[in-house]
Design an enzyme around this catalytic site. Structure first.
Site, PDB file in Angstrom:
ATOM      1  N   ASP A 112       0.829  -1.215   0.000  1.00  0.00           N
ATOM      2  CA  ASP A 112       0.000   0.000   0.000  1.00  0.00           C
ATOM      3  C   ASP A 112       0.863   1.265   0.000  1.00  0.00           C
ATOM      4  OD1 ASP A 112      -2.326  -1.451   0.204  1.00  0.00           O
ATOM      5  OD2 ASP A 112      -3.142  -0.238   1.821  1.00  0.00           O
TER       6      ASP A 112
ATOM      7  N   GLU B  35      -3.877   7.189   2.635  1.00  0.00           N
ATOM      8  CA  GLU B  35      -4.209   6.474   3.843  1.00  0.00           C
ATOM      9  C   GLU B  35      -2.981   6.153   4.690  1.00  0.00           C
ATOM     10  OE1 GLU B  35      -6.386   2.984   2.797  1.00  0.00           O
ATOM     11  OE2 GLU B  35      -6.936   2.595   4.872  1.00  0.00           O
TER      12      GLU B  35
ATOM     13  N   ASP C 293      -6.206   6.268  -2.392  1.00  0.00           N
ATOM     14  CA  ASP C 293      -6.325   4.982  -1.691  1.00  0.00           C
ATOM     15  C   ASP C 293      -5.559   3.986  -2.555  1.00  0.00           C
ATOM     16  OD1 ASP C 293      -6.846   2.771  -0.248  1.00  0.00           O
ATOM     17  OD2 ASP C 293      -9.009   3.054  -0.125  1.00  0.00           O
TER      18      ASP C 293
ATOM     19  N   ILE D   1      -4.675   0.815  -2.338  1.00  0.00           N
ATOM     20  CA  ILE D   1      -5.425  -0.424  -2.603  1.00  0.00           C
ATOM     21  C   ILE D   1      -6.635  -0.414  -1.679  1.00  0.00           C
ATOM     22  CG2 ILE D   1      -5.450  -2.964  -2.581  1.00  0.00           C
ATOM     23  CD1 ILE D   1      -2.408  -2.882  -2.907  1.00  0.00           C
ATOM     24  N   ASP D   2      -7.792  -0.225  -2.261  1.00  0.00           N
ATOM     25  CA  ASP D   2      -9.006  -0.326  -1.448  1.00  0.00           C
ATOM     26  C   ASP D   2      -9.438  -1.788  -1.429  1.00  0.00           C
ATOM     27  OD1 ASP D   2     -11.150   0.724   0.090  1.00  0.00           O
ATOM     28  OD2 ASP D   2     -12.449   0.499  -1.648  1.00  0.00           O
TER      29      ASP D   2
ATOM     30  N   THR E 275      -8.380  -4.045   0.966  1.00  0.00           N
ATOM     31  CA  THR E 275      -7.112  -4.756   1.219  1.00  0.00           C
ATOM     32  C   THR E 275      -7.330  -6.224   1.586  1.00  0.00           C
ATOM     33  OG1 THR E 275      -6.628  -2.692   2.332  1.00  0.00           O
ATOM     34  CG2 THR E 275      -4.855  -4.271   2.212  1.00  0.00           C
TER      35      THR E 275
ATOM     36  N   ASP F 268     -11.356   6.903   0.265  1.00  0.00           N
ATOM     37  CA  ASP F 268     -12.218   5.883  -0.343  1.00  0.00           C
ATOM     38  C   ASP F 268     -13.202   6.509  -1.326  1.00  0.00           C
ATOM     39  OD1 ASP F 268     -11.356   3.677   1.269  1.00  0.00           O
ATOM     40  OD2 ASP F 268     -12.633   4.369   2.903  1.00  0.00           O
TER      41      ASP F 268
HETATM   42  C1  2IP Z   1     -11.880  -0.382   3.450  1.00  0.00           C
HETATM   43  C2  2IP Z   1     -12.449  -1.383   2.484  1.00  0.00           C
HETATM   44  C3  2IP Z   1     -13.502  -2.160   3.209  1.00  0.00           C
HETATM   45  C4  2IP Z   1     -14.674  -1.282   3.575  1.00  0.00           C
HETATM   46  C5  2IP Z   1     -14.151  -0.102   4.395  1.00  0.00           C
HETATM   47  C6  2IP Z   1     -12.975   0.625   3.733  1.00  0.00           C
HETATM   48  O1  2IP Z   1     -10.726   0.205   2.910  1.00  0.00           O
HETATM   49  O2  2IP Z   1     -13.000  -0.799   1.335  1.00  0.00           O
HETATM   50  O3  2IP Z   1     -13.882  -3.215   2.391  1.00  0.00           O
HETATM   51  O4  2IP Z   1     -15.607  -2.031   4.301  1.00  0.00           O
HETATM   52  O5  2IP Z   1     -15.195   0.796   4.570  1.00  0.00           O
HETATM   53  O6  2IP Z   1     -12.495   1.646   4.544  1.00  0.00           O
HETATM   54  P1  2IP Z   1     -16.771  -2.900   3.586  1.00  0.00           P
HETATM   55  O7  2IP Z   1     -16.111  -3.896   2.695  1.00  0.00           O
HETATM   56  O8  2IP Z   1     -17.525  -3.490   4.726  1.00  0.00           O
HETATM   57  O9  2IP Z   1     -17.548  -1.892   2.808  1.00  0.00           O
HETATM   58  P2  2IP Z   1      -9.244  -0.529   2.995  1.00  0.00           P
HETATM   59  O10 2IP Z   1      -9.375  -1.887   2.444  1.00  0.00           O
HETATM   60  O11 2IP Z   1      -8.400   0.378   2.148  1.00  0.00           O
HETATM   61  O12 2IP Z   1      -8.868  -0.498   4.441  1.00  0.00           O
HETATM   62 CA    CA Z   2      -9.791   2.120   1.569  1.00  0.00          CA
END
Ligand code: 2IP
Ligand code: CA
Length: 388
Positions: free
Chosen positions: A66, A91, A165, A167-168, A170, A310
Site C-alpha cells: 500500500d 491512507e 487509496d 489499494i481499497d 485490502t 475511499d
Molecule cells: C476499506 C475497504 C472495506 C470497507 C471499508 C474501507 O478500505 O474498502 O472493504 O468495508 O469501509 O475503509 P466494507 O467492505 O464493509 O464496505 P481498505 O481496504 O483500504 O482499508
Molecule cells: Ca480504503
C-alpha cells in the site's frame, strides 16, 4: 505550473488527468505483481506465528505494498506537478521499522538501483522481492488512449489537492479468490473488489473534481493467467463534465448494494424497496463503482467506516455522470426538516472536528452514492420514516 505543459491551462489540466491515469496504471501493475510473483505473494499472505510475531516488519508486507503504491503516485504526479507538492495525501504513513529496529522511510529514489537497495533493507534482505518491486516502480507507463488525449480542460492544478487509496479492499486483495461468480453483475467478494482510487478535489470548496478508478483484477487471461486491468475516469468542474463512461439508465427494478456488515435495521428498512435485489459486496470503492456502472442504483452505508480517500475518486466520477454522494446523516436531517432542495454532498478539504488520526478524515455520517436524484429521494424518504 508544471513547465513541461506550456502555458495553455487546458493542456495542463489534461496533462494532470493523464498523469493520474498513468500513475493508476503503474499502481495497478505493482498490485498485480504482488499477487502474481511467488516471491512477493508469499510475503503478502505470510501469517506470523510464534516468536516471529514480534518481528515488526514482515508481517506488514501488505501495508508495504500500500505504502509503496502511494509513494509511487506521489512521486510520479508530484514530479510533473510541483504545485501539488504537500497536497497529495493518502491512507498510509511512509515510515517503517524493520526487524533490526531501524526506522526507514519508504520512498521512490532517483534510480532503480537506489530504490532496490532501500527495499532490500526494508524487506529484511529479500533481494528477489526488492528487485522485482524496484523494476515495477521505475517502469515507464505508456498510455494509448485516444479519448484521454482528446480531453481539453482548464482547471489550474494549484487549486487542487489529491486523495489516494493505493489499494481499497485490502482484505480481498490479500485473501480474495480470483474468480467469484457475480450476482446481478456484482461480485460479493474476491479480488475484483481491490481497486486503486485517485481523486482530486478543489482546495477551497472541498468539492470532488477529478477521479480515476483502476481495477487491476478486472479479468484473468485464461491462457497466460495474467491479470488484465481496466480504468475509468471522470471530471466535473464548474459545469464541465467529462467521463470515460456513459450515464447508466434508472432501471425499473432498481437494486442497492450494501456492506455485508450493514446494520439489520437498514437492511429491514430497505428490503421492501428492493426485495431480492438487496446486494452485498466487499470494498467501499467497489460498491461505489457498482453505482457508477449502473449495476446498483444506490450504495447506502450507515456507518462512518469509509474515509475521504475511499470516496473522493468515485464521487468525482459520479458527479461527472450526473450522480452524487451525500452524507447520509446530514441528508436525513435535511430531509426530515423539509429542506429537500440541495442535499449535503460529501466534501474533502475539512477534517472532522474533535477527531484524531485517520478518524479526522472519516465520512462520519455514513453516505449514499447514487446516479439518479429521483432514486436518492426514494431512498431518503424510505429511511426518514424507518425505525433505525
Ligand atoms: C476499506 C475497504 C472495506 C470497507 C471499508 C474501507 O478500505 O474498502 O472493504 O468495508 O469501509 O475503509 P466494507 O467492505 O464493509 O464496505 P481498505 O481496504 O483500504 O482499508
Ligand atoms: Ca480504503
Amino acid at each position: 505550473m508544471g513547465q513541461a505543459h506550456g502555458s495553455d491551462p487546458r493542456s495542463t489540466m489534461s496533462a494532470l488527468l493523464k498523469s493520474l491515469v498513468g500513475a493508476s496504471e503503474k499502481s495497478a501493475r505493482i498490485a498485480q505483481l504482488c499477487r502474481q510473483e511467488e516471491a512477493l505473494f508469499q510475503l503478502l499472505i505470510e501469517e506470523k506465528t510464534g516468536t516471529d510475531k514480534n518481528k515488526k516488519f514482515v508481517q506488514d508486507f501488505k501495508t508495504l505494498a500500500d505504502v509503496l503504491i502511494q509513494e509511487v503516485i506521489k512521486h510520479d504526479v508530484g514530479k510533473e506537478f510541483p504545485e501539488l507538492h504537500g497536497h497529495i495525501c493518502g491512507e498510509e504513513s511512509n515510515k517503517f521499522e524493520n526487524s533490526l529496529g531501524e526506522t526507514l522511510v519508504v520512498q521512490v529514489c532517483a534510480t532503480q538501483r537506489d530504490t532496490a537497495s532501500l527495499l532490500f533493507k526494508i524487506l529484511d534482505r529479500n533481494q528477489p522481492a526488492a528487485e522485482l518491486l524496484a523494476a515495477a516502480i521505475h517502469q515507464e507507463v505508456a498510455l494509448q488512449d485516444a479519448a484521454l488525449d482528446a480531453v481539453a480542460l482548464a482547471i489550474p492544478p494549484e487549486r487542487l489537492a489529491i486523495w489516494i487509496d493505493p489499494i481499497d479492499s485490502t482484505n480481498q486483495y490479500i485473501r480474495g479468490q480470483a474468480s467469484v461468480a457475480p450476482i446481478g453483475g456484482i461480485c460479493p467478494s474476491g479480488l475484483r473488489s481491490a481497486l486503486v482510487l485517485i481523486g482530486a478535489y478543489d482546495r477551497s470548496s472541498g468539492d470532488p473534481v477529478l477521479g480515476v478508478i483502476n481495477e487491476p483484477f478486472f479479468r484473468e487471461d485464461p491462457l497466460t493467467h495474467r491479470w488484465q486491468g481496466v480504468y475509468h475516469w471522470g471530471v466535473s468542474y464548474q459545469g464541465t463534465s467529462l467521463c470515460s463512461l456513459s450515464r447508466p439508465p434508472l432501471r425499473p427494478e432498481p437494486s442497492v448494494v450494501l456492506s455485508s456488515s450493514e446494520t439489520p435495521a437498514i437492511q429491514r428498512a430497505l428490503r421492501p424497496l428492493y426485495g431480492e435485489r438487496l446486494r452485498f459486496a466487499s470494498g467501499a470503492g467497489y460498491k461505489m463503482l457498482c453505482v457508477i456502472l449502473g449495476l446498483a442504483e444506490a450504495y447506502v452505508l450507515s456507518e462512518g467506516s469509509t474515509f475521504k480517500w475511499d470516496s473522493c475518486a468515485p464521487h468525482a466520477i459520479l458527479r461527472a455522470l450526473g450522480g452524487g454522494m451525500v452524507d447520509l446523516e446530514a441528508a436525513l436531517q435535511a430531509w426530515r426538516a423539509g429542506q429537500q432542495g440541495a442535499l449535503p454532498e460529501l466534501t474533502y478539504s475539512q477534517p472532522a472536528g474533535g477527531a484524531v488520526g485517520a478518524e479526522r478524515w472519516a465520512n462520519r455520517g455514513g453516505l449514499v452514492a447514487f446516479m439518479h436524484r429521483e432514486h436518492l429521494e426514494v431512498v431518503l424518504a424510505t429511511l426518514a420514516t424507518a425505525a433505525l
